[in-house]
Design a protein around this motif. Structure first.
Motif, short mmCIF file in Angstrom:
data_model
loop_
_atom_site.label_atom_id
_atom_site.label_comp_id
_atom_site.label_asym_id
_atom_site.label_seq_id
_atom_site.Cartn_x
_atom_site.Cartn_y
_atom_site.Cartn_z
N TRP A 182 -2.62 -57.27 39.88
CA TRP A 182 -3.36 -58.78 40.37
C TRP A 182 -4.92 -58.25 41.44
CZ3 TRP A 182 -3.25 -63.58 38.20
CH2 TRP A 182 -2.63 -63.84 37.64
N LEU A 183 -5.84 -59.18 41.23
CA LEU A 183 -7.19 -58.73 41.56
C LEU A 183 -8.04 -60.36 41.66
CD1 LEU A 183 -6.28 -56.20 39.25
CD2 LEU A 183 -8.95 -55.65 40.29
N ASN A 184 -8.56 -60.22 42.93
CA ASN A 184 -10.22 -61.63 42.58
C ASN A 184 -11.29 -60.63 42.85
OD1 ASN A 184 -10.35 -63.77 45.77
ND2 ASN A 184 -10.39 -63.55 43.12
N ARG A 185 -11.71 -60.98 41.55
CA ARG A 185 -13.33 -60.74 42.39
C ARG A 185 -13.08 -59.22 42.03
NH1 ARG A 185 -12.97 -65.00 45.99
NH2 ARG A 185 -14.19 -66.36 45.63
N SER A 186 -13.02 -58.21 42.66
CA SER A 186 -12.94 -56.68 42.43
C SER A 186 -12.29 -56.17 43.20
CB SER A 186 -14.67 -56.09 42.04
OG SER A 186 -15.06 -56.07 43.83
N ASN A 187 -11.42 -57.25 44.07
CA ASN A 187 -10.78 -57.29 45.53
C ASN A 187 -8.94 -56.90 44.80
OD1 ASN A 187 -12.43 -56.60 47.61
ND2 ASN A 187 -12.39 -59.05 47.82
N ILE A 188 -8.56 -56.09 45.23
CA ILE A 188 -7.07 -55.74 44.92
C ILE A 188 -6.50 -56.59 45.24
CG2 ILE A 188 -4.89 -54.00 44.14
CD1 ILE A 188 -6.62 -52.40 43.06
N ILE A 189 -5.50 -57.39 45.08
CA ILE A 189 -4.35 -58.49 45.77
C ILE A 189 -2.85 -57.17 45.17
CG2 ILE A 189 -3.02 -60.55 45.85
CD1 ILE A 189 -6.29 -61.50 44.38
N PHE A 190 -2.42 -57.35 44.20
CA PHE A 190 -0.87 -57.16 44.07
C PHE A 190 -1.19 -55.79 43.25
CE2 PHE A 190 0.91 -60.72 46.16
CZ PHE A 190 1.94 -60.35 46.95
N ALA A 191 -0.91 -54.62 43.64
CA ALA A 191 -0.01 -53.42 42.89
C ALA A 191 0.69 -53.27 42.36
CB ALA A 191 -1.25 -52.33 42.83
N GLY A 192 1.00 -53.44 40.91
CA GLY A 192 2.61 -53.62 40.94
C GLY A 192 3.84 -55.16 41.85
N ARG A 193 4.36 -53.80 42.59
CA ARG A 193 4.87 -55.05 43.82
C ARG A 193 4.18 -54.84 45.21
NH1 ARG A 193 9.64 -57.37 42.06
NH2 ARG A 193 10.22 -57.13 40.28
N ASP A 194 3.73 -53.83 45.42
CA ASP A 194 2.69 -53.43 45.97
C ASP A 194 2.18 -54.46 46.67
OD1 ASP A 194 4.75 -51.76 46.90
OD2 ASP A 194 3.23 -49.73 44.90
N LYS A 195 1.80 -54.83 47.82
CA LYS A 195 0.86 -56.12 47.91
C LYS A 195 -0.12 -55.25 48.81
CE LYS A 195 0.42 -60.44 50.43
NZ LYS A 195 0.49 -61.44 51.72
N TRP A 196 -1.67 -55.42 47.98
CA TRP A 196 -3.02 -55.07 49.30
C TRP A 196 -3.39 -56.37 49.38
CZ3 TRP A 196 -5.42 -50.55 46.75
CH2 TRP A 196 -4.91 -49.49 46.60
N SER A 197 -3.16 -57.25 49.71
CA SER A 197 -4.16 -58.27 50.15
C SER A 197 -3.11 -58.89 51.61
CB SER A 197 -3.58 -59.86 49.12
OG SER A 197 -4.44 -61.04 50.84
N LEU A 198 -3.48 -58.79 52.96
CA LEU A 198 -3.46 -58.83 53.74
C LEU A 198 -3.04 -60.77 54.32
CD1 LEU A 198 -5.82 -56.76 56.33
CD2 LEU A 198 -3.15 -56.56 55.30
N ASP A 199 -3.54 -61.01 53.33
CA ASP A 199 -2.98 -63.05 53.87
C ASP A 199 -1.82 -63.14 53.26
OD1 ASP A 199 -3.52 -65.80 53.50
OD2 ASP A 199 -5.00 -65.91 52.30
N PRO A 200 -1.45 -63.70 54.46
CA PRO A 200 0.18 -64.03 54.25
C PRO A 200 0.22 -65.48 53.35
CG PRO A 200 -0.69 -65.01 56.35
CD PRO A 200 -1.71 -63.99 56.17
#
Length: 324
Positions: free
Chosen positions: A51-69
Protein backbone atom coordinates in the motif's frame (compact mmCIF):
# COMPACT_ATOMS: atom_id res chain seq x y z
CA UNK A 1 -20.51 4.82 15.37
CA UNK A 2 -17.96 5.83 12.65
CA UNK A 3 -19.06 5.41 9.06
CA UNK A 4 -17.00 3.11 6.86
CA UNK A 5 -16.64 3.98 3.20
CA UNK A 6 -14.93 1.38 1.05
CA UNK A 7 -13.39 0.92 -2.37
CA UNK A 8 -12.97 -2.59 -3.82
CA UNK A 9 -10.17 -3.44 -6.26
CA UNK A 10 -9.44 -6.67 -8.10
CA UNK A 11 -7.01 -7.70 -10.83
CA UNK A 12 -7.24 -10.09 -13.85
CA UNK A 13 -7.24 -13.71 -12.81
CA UNK A 14 -8.77 -12.96 -9.41
CA UNK A 15 -11.55 -15.25 -8.22
CA UNK A 16 -14.46 -12.77 -8.73
CA UNK A 17 -13.90 -10.66 -11.85
CA UNK A 18 -11.24 -8.80 -13.83
CA UNK A 19 -10.64 -5.05 -13.68
CA UNK A 20 -10.26 -2.62 -16.57
CA UNK A 21 -7.01 -0.91 -15.61
CA UNK A 22 -7.75 2.01 -17.95
CA UNK A 23 -10.79 3.15 -15.88
CA UNK A 24 -10.54 6.45 -13.97
CA UNK A 25 -9.34 6.60 -10.37
CA UNK A 26 -12.16 5.94 -7.90
CA UNK A 27 -13.12 8.51 -5.27
CA UNK A 28 -14.00 7.63 -1.72
CA UNK A 29 -15.58 10.34 0.45
CA UNK A 30 -15.43 10.23 4.23
CA UNK A 31 -16.28 12.73 6.94
CA UNK A 32 -13.56 14.10 9.20
CA UNK A 33 -13.28 11.94 12.31
CA UNK A 34 -14.86 8.85 10.74
CA UNK A 35 -13.10 5.64 9.66
CA UNK A 36 -12.17 4.93 6.04
CA UNK A 37 -11.60 1.40 4.77
CA UNK A 38 -9.98 1.07 1.35
CA UNK A 39 -10.26 -2.54 0.25
CA UNK A 40 -7.98 -4.48 -2.04
CA UNK A 41 -8.40 -8.19 -2.86
CA UNK A 42 -5.67 -10.51 -4.15
CA UNK A 43 -5.46 -14.19 -5.13
CA UNK A 44 -2.98 -16.91 -4.36
CA UNK A 45 -0.90 -16.03 -7.40
CA UNK A 46 0.29 -12.76 -5.87
CA UNK A 47 3.91 -12.76 -4.85
CA UNK A 48 4.19 -9.19 -3.55
CA UNK A 49 1.69 -6.57 -2.46
CA UNK A 50 2.00 -3.10 -0.92
CA UNK A 51 0.00 0.00 0.00
CA UNK A 52 1.29 3.45 -0.93
CA UNK A 53 0.07 6.98 -0.25
CA UNK A 54 1.44 9.19 -2.99
CA UNK A 55 5.07 7.97 -3.08
CA UNK A 56 5.22 6.86 0.56
CA UNK A 57 5.03 3.17 1.42
CA UNK A 58 2.46 2.45 4.13
CA UNK A 59 2.61 -1.35 4.15
CA UNK A 60 4.91 -3.72 2.27
CA UNK A 61 3.33 -7.10 2.60
CA UNK A 62 2.43 -7.33 6.29
CA UNK A 63 5.29 -5.07 7.37
CA UNK A 64 4.10 -1.63 8.46
CA UNK A 65 6.28 1.20 7.28
CA UNK A 66 4.02 4.03 8.43
CA UNK A 67 4.47 5.37 11.97
CA UNK A 68 0.85 6.53 12.14
CA UNK A 69 -1.00 4.49 14.82
CA UNK A 70 -4.35 5.21 13.14
CA UNK A 71 -3.44 3.16 10.08
CA UNK A 72 -3.77 -0.62 10.10
CA UNK A 73 -4.01 -3.53 7.71
CA UNK A 74 -7.22 -5.54 7.33
CA UNK A 75 -6.56 -9.12 6.21
CA UNK A 76 -9.53 -11.46 6.49
CA UNK A 77 -8.09 -14.65 5.11
CA UNK A 78 -5.46 -14.70 2.41
CA UNK A 79 -7.44 -12.83 -0.25
CA UNK A 80 -8.07 -9.49 1.44
CA UNK A 81 -5.41 -6.81 1.70
CA UNK A 82 -7.28 -3.69 2.81
CA UNK A 83 -6.23 -0.45 4.48
CA UNK A 84 -8.12 1.05 7.40
CA UNK A 85 -7.59 4.66 8.59
CA UNK A 86 -9.24 5.67 11.85
CA UNK A 87 -10.20 9.22 12.82
CA UNK A 88 -9.61 10.50 9.32
CA UNK A 89 -8.36 14.09 9.05
CA UNK A 90 -7.85 16.48 6.15
CA UNK A 91 -4.16 15.63 5.80
CA UNK A 92 -5.17 12.04 4.99
CA UNK A 93 -6.76 13.24 1.77
CA UNK A 94 -5.02 12.11 -1.39
CA UNK A 95 -4.31 9.17 -3.66
CA UNK A 96 -3.81 5.64 -2.27
CA UNK A 97 -2.38 2.82 -4.36
CA UNK A 98 -2.64 -0.94 -3.90
CA UNK A 99 0.36 -2.35 -5.77
CA UNK A 100 0.11 -6.03 -6.71
CA UNK A 101 2.86 -8.12 -8.28
CA UNK A 102 2.46 -11.66 -9.64
CA UNK A 103 4.94 -13.88 -11.45
CA UNK A 104 3.56 -12.66 -14.76
CA UNK A 105 3.02 -8.89 -14.33
CA UNK A 106 2.43 -5.99 -11.93
CA UNK A 107 -0.89 -4.20 -11.42
CA UNK A 108 -2.01 -1.20 -9.42
CA UNK A 109 -5.43 -0.06 -8.24
CA UNK A 110 -5.89 3.52 -7.10
CA UNK A 111 -8.41 5.47 -5.07
CA UNK A 112 -8.54 9.15 -4.17
CA UNK A 113 -9.66 9.71 -0.58
CA UNK A 114 -11.74 12.87 -0.12
CA UNK A 115 -12.15 14.15 3.43
CA UNK A 116 -15.18 16.33 4.14
CA UNK A 117 -15.29 18.74 7.09
CA UNK A 118 -18.54 20.02 8.65
CA UNK A 119 -19.23 23.74 8.38
CA UNK A 120 -17.82 25.73 11.29
CA UNK A 121 -18.37 29.44 11.94
CA UNK A 122 -15.08 30.69 13.35
CA UNK A 123 -15.75 34.44 13.32
CA UNK A 124 -18.99 36.34 13.77
CA UNK A 125 -19.75 39.95 14.65
CA UNK A 126 -20.28 40.78 18.29
CA UNK A 127 -23.58 42.23 19.46
CA UNK A 128 -23.79 45.85 18.35
CA UNK A 129 -25.60 49.04 19.33
CA UNK A 130 -25.91 51.60 16.54
CA UNK A 131 -27.73 54.87 15.91
CA UNK A 132 -30.63 54.90 13.47
CA UNK A 133 -29.53 55.93 9.98
CA UNK A 134 -26.02 54.49 10.30
CA UNK A 135 -24.50 51.90 7.97
CA UNK A 136 -23.86 48.48 9.45
CA UNK A 137 -21.84 45.49 8.23
CA UNK A 138 -22.27 42.13 9.98
CA UNK A 139 -19.56 39.50 9.50
CA UNK A 140 -19.89 35.72 9.47
CA UNK A 141 -16.84 33.69 8.39
CA UNK A 142 -16.96 29.90 8.18
CA UNK A 143 -14.71 27.03 7.17
CA UNK A 144 -15.51 23.55 5.88
CA UNK A 145 -14.94 21.09 3.05
CA UNK A 146 -16.65 21.64 0.69
CA UNK A 147 -16.88 25.39 1.25
CA UNK A 148 -20.04 26.16 3.24
CA UNK A 149 -22.89 28.33 2.04
CA UNK A 150 -23.67 31.23 4.40
CA UNK A 151 -27.16 32.69 4.78
CA UNK A 152 -28.61 35.43 6.98
CA UNK A 153 -32.05 35.99 8.53
CA UNK A 154 -33.53 38.63 10.80
CA UNK A 155 -35.55 36.66 13.32
CA UNK A 156 -38.61 38.85 13.26
CA UNK A 157 -42.02 37.19 12.71
CA UNK A 158 -41.39 36.66 8.98
CA UNK A 159 -37.70 35.63 9.30
CA UNK A 160 -37.18 35.95 5.56
CA UNK A 161 -33.70 35.35 4.08
CA UNK A 162 -31.55 38.45 3.61
CA UNK A 163 -29.19 39.30 0.76
CA UNK A 164 -25.73 38.61 2.12
CA UNK A 165 -23.10 35.93 2.48
CA UNK A 166 -19.96 36.39 4.55
CA UNK A 167 -20.81 40.07 4.94
CA UNK A 168 -24.29 41.48 5.45
CA UNK A 169 -24.45 45.19 4.59
CA UNK A 170 -27.30 47.31 5.96
CA UNK A 171 -27.43 50.89 4.68
CA UNK A 172 -29.22 53.51 6.78
CA UNK A 173 -30.48 51.07 9.37
CA UNK A 174 -33.93 51.76 10.83
CA UNK A 175 -35.51 50.83 14.15
CA UNK A 176 -37.57 48.14 12.39
CA UNK A 177 -34.32 46.39 11.45
CA UNK A 178 -33.26 45.96 15.06
CA UNK A 179 -33.34 42.45 16.49
CA UNK A 180 -31.59 39.09 16.45
CA UNK A 181 -29.76 38.19 13.26
CA UNK A 182 -29.06 34.54 12.46
CA UNK A 183 -26.03 33.44 10.46
CA UNK A 184 -26.15 29.85 9.19
CA UNK A 185 -23.28 27.98 7.53
CA UNK A 186 -24.07 24.66 5.82
CA UNK A 187 -22.35 22.25 3.44
CA UNK A 188 -24.49 19.10 3.89
CA UNK A 189 -21.69 17.23 5.67
CA UNK A 190 -23.37 17.61 9.07
CA UNK A 191 -25.97 19.82 10.72
CA UNK A 192 -25.48 23.52 9.89
CA UNK A 193 -23.50 25.71 12.28
CA UNK A 194 -25.57 28.66 13.52
CA UNK A 195 -24.53 31.85 15.32
CA UNK A 196 -26.49 34.96 16.33
CA UNK A 197 -25.85 38.71 16.43
CA UNK A 198 -28.07 41.05 18.42
CA UNK A 199 -28.46 44.50 16.86
CA UNK A 200 -29.84 47.38 18.97
CA UNK A 201 -30.83 50.53 17.09
CA UNK A 202 -30.86 53.80 19.04
CA UNK A 203 -33.41 56.39 17.99
CA UNK A 204 -34.85 59.68 19.22
CA UNK A 205 -38.08 59.71 21.25
CA UNK A 206 -41.45 59.62 19.58
CA UNK A 207 -44.54 60.22 21.73
CA UNK A 208 -46.95 57.58 20.46
CA UNK A 209 -49.82 57.93 22.92
CA UNK A 210 -51.32 60.45 25.34
CA UNK A 211 -54.38 60.21 27.55
CA UNK A 212 -56.23 63.25 28.88
CA UNK A 213 -58.89 63.27 31.60
CA UNK A 214 -61.90 65.37 32.69
CA UNK A 215 -62.15 65.16 36.50
CA UNK A 216 -64.60 67.15 38.59
CA UNK A 217 -63.36 69.82 40.95
CA UNK A 218 -62.02 68.23 44.11
CA UNK A 219 -61.26 64.93 42.39
CA UNK A 220 -57.93 63.61 41.08
CA UNK A 221 -56.86 64.29 37.50
CA UNK A 222 -54.59 61.84 35.68
CA UNK A 223 -52.63 62.64 32.51
CA UNK A 224 -50.59 59.99 30.72
CA UNK A 225 -47.80 60.20 28.14
CA UNK A 226 -46.08 57.23 26.45
CA UNK A 227 -43.01 57.43 24.20
CA UNK A 228 -40.95 55.01 22.15
CA UNK A 229 -37.18 55.54 22.25
CA UNK A 230 -33.81 53.82 22.66
CA UNK A 231 -32.11 54.63 24.99
CA UNK A 232 -35.09 54.86 27.34
CA UNK A 233 -36.53 58.39 27.33
CA UNK A 234 -36.57 60.84 30.21
CA UNK A 235 -39.81 62.73 30.79
CA UNK A 236 -40.63 66.23 31.93
CA UNK A 237 -44.00 67.91 32.43
CA UNK A 238 -44.75 71.60 31.82
CA UNK A 239 -47.71 73.89 32.48
CA UNK A 240 -47.41 76.96 30.31
CA UNK A 241 -43.69 77.87 30.60
CA UNK A 242 -43.21 76.33 34.03
CA UNK A 243 -41.67 72.93 34.59
CA UNK A 244 -43.67 70.87 37.09
CA UNK A 245 -42.22 68.81 39.91
CA UNK A 246 -43.52 66.74 42.78
CA UNK A 247 -45.25 68.75 45.49
CA UNK A 248 -48.19 71.12 46.03
CA UNK A 249 -50.76 68.62 44.82
CA UNK A 250 -48.63 67.42 41.86
CA UNK A 251 -47.19 63.90 41.65
CA UNK A 252 -45.11 62.72 38.67
CA UNK A 253 -44.59 58.99 38.20
CA UNK A 254 -42.11 57.36 35.79
CA UNK A 255 -43.02 53.89 34.51
CA UNK A 256 -40.40 52.90 31.94
CA UNK A 257 -41.65 54.25 28.61
CA UNK A 258 -44.64 55.97 30.27
CA UNK A 259 -45.14 58.83 32.67
CA UNK A 260 -48.17 59.86 34.71
CA UNK A 261 -49.01 63.35 35.96
CA UNK A 262 -51.36 63.16 38.96
CA UNK A 263 -53.19 66.31 40.05
CA UNK A 264 -54.85 65.76 43.42
CA UNK A 265 -57.87 67.79 44.51
CA UNK A 266 -58.37 69.50 41.13
CA UNK A 267 -59.30 73.21 41.18
CA UNK A 268 -60.56 75.50 38.41
CA UNK A 269 -57.02 76.79 37.92
CA UNK A 270 -55.76 73.27 37.15
CA UNK A 271 -57.83 72.84 33.98
CA UNK A 272 -56.06 73.46 30.69
CA UNK A 273 -53.09 72.44 28.57
CA UNK A 274 -50.09 70.49 29.89
CA UNK A 275 -47.02 69.52 27.87
CA UNK A 276 -45.18 66.20 28.05
CA UNK A 277 -41.55 66.30 26.89
CA UNK A 278 -39.58 63.10 26.12
CA UNK A 279 -35.81 63.31 25.63
CA UNK A 280 -32.75 61.14 25.18
CA UNK A 281 -29.29 61.88 23.82
CA UNK A 282 -30.56 61.57 20.23
CA UNK A 283 -33.40 64.05 20.35
CA UNK A 284 -36.55 65.47 21.88
CA UNK A 285 -40.29 65.21 21.26
CA UNK A 286 -43.23 66.86 22.95
CA UNK A 287 -47.03 66.64 22.95
CA UNK A 288 -49.95 68.49 24.51
CA UNK A 289 -52.21 66.75 27.03
CA UNK A 290 -55.38 68.36 28.40
CA UNK A 291 -57.02 68.35 31.78
CA UNK A 292 -60.60 69.05 30.73
CA UNK A 293 -63.54 70.43 32.64
CA UNK A 294 -66.21 67.73 32.85
CA UNK A 295 -68.19 67.52 29.62
CA UNK A 296 -65.85 69.67 27.50
CA UNK A 297 -63.39 67.00 26.24
CA UNK A 298 -65.28 66.36 22.99
CA UNK A 299 -65.65 70.06 22.18
CA UNK A 300 -61.94 70.88 22.09
CA UNK A 301 -60.12 70.03 18.91
CA UNK A 302 -56.58 68.66 18.94
CA UNK A 303 -56.67 66.97 22.32
CA UNK A 304 -53.53 64.98 21.45
CA UNK A 305 -51.97 67.40 18.97
CA UNK A 306 -48.21 67.61 18.95
CA UNK A 307 -46.88 70.97 20.16
CA UNK A 308 -43.90 72.45 18.40
CA UNK A 309 -43.60 75.55 20.61
CA UNK A 310 -40.19 77.14 20.19
CA UNK A 311 -40.06 78.33 23.78
CA UNK A 312 -40.62 74.79 25.05
CA UNK A 313 -37.92 73.32 22.85
CA UNK A 314 -35.42 75.94 23.93
CA UNK A 315 -36.50 75.63 27.54
CA UNK A 316 -36.14 71.84 27.50
CA UNK A 317 -32.68 71.99 25.93
CA UNK A 318 -31.62 74.62 28.48
CA UNK A 319 -32.93 72.43 31.26
CA UNK A 320 -30.95 69.48 29.94
CA UNK A 321 -27.74 71.50 29.83
CA UNK A 322 -28.30 72.91 33.32
CA UNK A 323 -29.50 69.52 34.63
CA UNK A 324 -32.48 71.18 36.19
Amino acid sequence: MPTQLTAHFQCPGFPVRSVDMQRPTDNVTVRQGDTAVIRCYVDDKVSRVAWLNRSNIIFAGRDKWSLDPRVELVTKGQLEYSLRIQKVDVYDEGQYTCSIQTKELSRTSQVFLIVQVPANIYKVSEDITINEGSNVTLTCLASGRPDPMITWRLLNPSAEPLDGEEYLDISGITRTQAGRYECKASNDVASPDVKYVNVIVNYAPFIKDTKSSDPQVGRMGVLQCEASAIPKPEFKWYRDDKRLSNGQGISIQMMGSRTLLLVSNVTEEDYGNYTCVATNRLGIHNASVFLYRPGTANNISGAVAVSQSLWLLLGSLTCLLLKC
